[in-house]
Design a protein around this motif. Structure first.
Motif: not given
Lengths: 298, 298
Positions: A188, A232-234, A237-238, A241-242, A268-271, A274, A283, B96, B187, B234
């Motif tokens: 983060g 954005t973090l969303d 993350a998306n 994964v893709r 795991d989705v990780q950060v 941010i 991912f 996702v 996660d 976020d």
């Protein structure tokens, strides 16, 4: 081979003249400034006095012989050595709590016995990692403070001694650079900085002709992480994964349904960070699944 | 004391009649359905046939004697036992990669020797965790599929045997409930489900009069995690860091600047889930920093 830190750049650019040219499989020792170009040496050197044009230097660019657009650059992080002082900074409009502050704040901390001396009471074990690392994008310049598919300021704490990072090659020679070492950092990077430090990183390159990727991948003995950056973090993350889905889909006969169900149970989705102009997520899949699926990470 | 799973609720509600009343420090064994109320038993029991009114049951509500609004409910997860079959589900507009699919997909998998038999080739070690866990909100009903400050569907894989979860108490008796066990989950829960399973959870409650919190906190021997849910990841991440900041700020003489700088070096922004109506993030600090700062987690 040694690359001195006066060879630094402030943007990843396809138009950059290389600082040096290296052959694959040669170890290169790269010296780096901290993210403030070492301008902050004491608590009196405040952020207000900073020349902001000299923020986020990366040492390079390194032209890797034989790297062509469409190849993958494999970067083996052989060694990281760091200096004995670090800077932590935060303040108004910086980081997650930037709205609480009226000024810019920085703090110089000593590093002794592999610990960051944060205060009299708090000593934090160092875990050196590279914040800025990447290659030149194909057709535009990106400043070193911003992450992207080319890497850049991806601030991923998995990028440490012993890890391997893969980048898509966009231009002849790849034009690799790195900088922005952190003595330690949490996922983060919530205050906007890690323990910012100068140092030396030894890397070795390989050029892979048979692997095509779209964004950085970090590998260590335990896991494989797909890195993505977005507004954005969303979204980041998306995307991460893709990227992972596409990687497995292209290399196995698994259906997309099975891939995402498997991912949901073991990935795991990780950060990563941010607080940069774009957010960076990853991912992360356990290494054993690649062996089990017979998918080789070269 | 045993609470059977036919005592299940589909929303956390201050208006709920309790299923049982327990004294603090009594162990309660709570039986749970899986998140589909055990409607899917074979691969022929498809999601199309599902009664969606029976999704996400939580067993409860449990009235804890002595719990008053403003208190904190401490929930000690003493034991988790799971069934021998699990369901994984994904599909159109779910998870996702929901845009890649035209239908709903589910898959029943066996659990043998503490492994989920995902396919002939892939066996995944179980790590049982609780997806839905919480208390009644103060003045409204929240369906069990949605996370919030009261807990609910926070899908946090740290909530496992041996961990302790703290919830703010909003109504007399707290009206605690839990359900939605997963044999394992990564996660993010990226396909929209974990390995959904029924089971039995043994918990013990304490009522803390001196601790005031605003959102769930999960503690194990290694770390302390502040949980937050919001419309975007976020926002959830930002909130989780703020909860942690406020917690430390109220209990030490550290400045906000020092707290966020410390957090940036040692705390991890982590993802719990990104597929429910709200996203859930957590900010995780190492346990040792609480000892170092002399901040007690009761």
């Amino acid at each position: 081979m040694v690359l001195k830190r006066d060879k630094c750049i402030f943007k990843f650019s396809p138009f950059q003249n290389p600082a040096i040219r290296v052959s694959p499989n040669t170890s290169v020792e790269i010296e780096t400034y901290d993210c403030f170009s070492d301008q902050i040496k004491t608590n009196e050197d405040t952020l207000e006095k900073l020349d902001w044009n000299r923020v986020n230097p990366a040492t390079g660019a390194i032209f890797i012989e034989g790297a062509e657009p469409g190849d993958t650059l494999k970067v083996i992080i052989e060694k990281i050595e760091i200096g004995n002082k670090a800077v932590v900074a935060t303040g108004k409009e910086l980081g997650v709590l930037g709205d609480l502050f009226d000024t810019l704040i920085s703090k110089v901390v000593n590093i002794e016995n592999n610990e960051v001396l944060f205060s009299d009471k708090i000593r934090i074990p160092i875990k050196p990692m590279i914040g800025v690392i990447g290659v030149a994008p194909s057709d535009k310049e990106i400043n070193c403070g911003t992450p992207g598919e080319h890497g850049g300021n991806i601030d991923t704490k998995l990028i440490t001694e012993g890890s391997i990072v893969y980048f898509p090659v966009f231009v002849k020679g790849a034009l690799f650079a790195l900088g922005d070492l952190h003595a330690c950092m949490g996922d983060g990077e919530v205050c906007v900085s890690g323990a910012e430090v100068n140092g030396k990183i030894t890397v070795r390159f390989e050029v892979l002709k048979d692997l095509r990727i779209n964004s950085p991948i970090v590998v260590n003995s335990e896991c494989v992480s797909f890195i993505a950056s977005a507004p954005t973090l969303d979204e980041a993350a998306n995307l991460a994964v893709r990227f992972a889905h596409n990687f497995i889909k292209e290399r196995t006969d698994m259906s997309s349904e099975d891939i995402i169900m498997l991912f949901s149970l073991i990935g795991d989705v990780q950060v990563s960070q941010i607080v940069d102009p774009l957010r960076t997520a990853r991912f992360t899949l356990p290494y054993w699944i690649f062996e089990k699926l017979n998918v080789k990470i070269q």
